[in-house]
Design a protein around this motif. Structure first.
Motif, short mmCIF file in Angstrom:
data_model
loop_
_atom_site.label_atom_id
_atom_site.label_comp_id
_atom_site.label_asym_id
_atom_site.label_seq_id
_atom_site.Cartn_x
_atom_site.Cartn_y
_atom_site.Cartn_z
N LEU A 110 73.12 -93.35 17.25
CA LEU A 110 71.85 -93.52 16.54
C LEU A 110 71.12 -94.75 17.08
CD1 LEU A 110 73.16 -93.02 12.89
CD2 LEU A 110 72.02 -91.32 14.31
N ALA A 111 69.81 -94.70 17.07
CA ALA A 111 69.02 -95.88 17.46
C ALA A 111 69.25 -96.97 16.42
CB ALA A 111 67.54 -95.51 17.54
N ASN A 112 69.32 -98.21 16.87
CA ASN A 112 69.48 -99.37 16.01
C ASN A 112 70.74 -99.32 15.14
OD1 ASN A 112 66.98 -100.40 16.95
ND2 ASN A 112 65.90 -99.09 15.47
N PHE A 113 71.79 -98.67 15.63
CA PHE A 113 73.06 -98.62 14.90
C PHE A 113 74.12 -99.28 15.77
CE2 PHE A 113 77.08 -96.60 13.63
CZ PHE A 113 77.04 -96.81 12.26
N THR A 114 74.56 -100.45 15.37
CA THR A 114 75.58 -101.18 16.11
C THR A 114 76.86 -101.18 15.28
OG1 THR A 114 73.86 -102.58 17.04
CG2 THR A 114 76.14 -103.35 17.25
N PRO A 115 77.83 -100.38 15.67
CA PRO A 115 79.05 -100.27 14.85
C PRO A 115 79.96 -101.49 14.98
CG PRO A 115 79.26 -98.93 16.81
CD PRO A 115 77.86 -99.48 16.83
N ASP A 116 80.62 -101.79 13.88
CA ASP A 116 81.66 -102.82 13.89
C ASP A 116 82.97 -102.25 14.44
OD1 ASP A 116 80.07 -104.89 12.52
OD2 ASP A 116 80.22 -103.53 10.79
#
Length: 196
Positions: A110-116
């Motif tokens: 997803l755009a602008n989704f930075t997973p931990d």
């Protein structure tokens, strides 16, 4: 008159052949998230599920059903509504939303989704036996994005089908996948505690 009778017979034969050639309608099934909250505190983490790999023998739209130890049948009228790897990723993502108490779980980029955390899954067995149950086996890895630390595990689950049909097999696979999701959620929580 004879020509008219011949035409009527031809039409009747064509109609009978067409009726005999009609096929049963296809039925489509999906995997679903079946986990329930276990009372542990919510964990405000973002998780990406995928990629998921599956055995080539079941990587097709049709149900592959075990009929003997070394023989399977492919049922062309009972199909998965989406590719199995996608269905498994979505089911795990839905389970993790419940188990971790976070809405920030995705199964596609997803755009602008930075997973931990990133979860990769290698399904090694995805067996269905009609009227009996399913066997699901997978190796999975949880990787913390910031540090690169990983935790890996193996989940083996067998579930009894609660019925004779393909809907019962799909439900049993969903339950087996939920067991793996529980193992993955526990690994994510353990990694978070280790690094805090």
């Amino acid at each position: 008159m004879a020509r008219r009778i011949t035409q009527l017979i031809s039409i009747a034969l064509a109609t009978a052949l067409a009726a005999g050639c009609s096929t049963a309608p296809s039925r489509f099934y999906s995997l679903s998230s079946t986990s329930t909250a276990d009372g542990t505190p919510a964990m405000p983490a973002a998780v990406m599920v995928g990629p998921v790999t599956i055995p080539a023998s079941v990587d097709q739209p049709e149900f592959v059903v075990q009929v003997a130890p070394n023989r399977v049948e492919v049922d062309e009228f009972n199909r998965w509504v989406s590719p199995l790897n996608d269905g498994i990723a979505r089911a795990v993502a839905g389970d993790l939303v419940v188990l971790l108490g976070t809405p920030n779980v995705a199964s596609s980029q997803l755009a602008n989704f930075t997973p931990d955390y990133r979860v990769t899954i290698d399904v090694q067995r995805f067996e269905s036996t009609k009227g009996q149950g399913v066997t699901f086996e997978a190796v999975w890895t949880v990787r913390k994005t910031a540090s690169g630390a990983t935790r890996s595990g193996r989940t083996v689950a067998s579930e009894t089908a609660q019925g004779q049909g393909f809907d019962a097999l799909a439900a049993a696979h969903s339950q087996a996948i939920a067991k793996m999701s529980g193992d993955i959620a526990a690994a994510i929580r353990a990694e978070a505690e280790q690094k805090s």
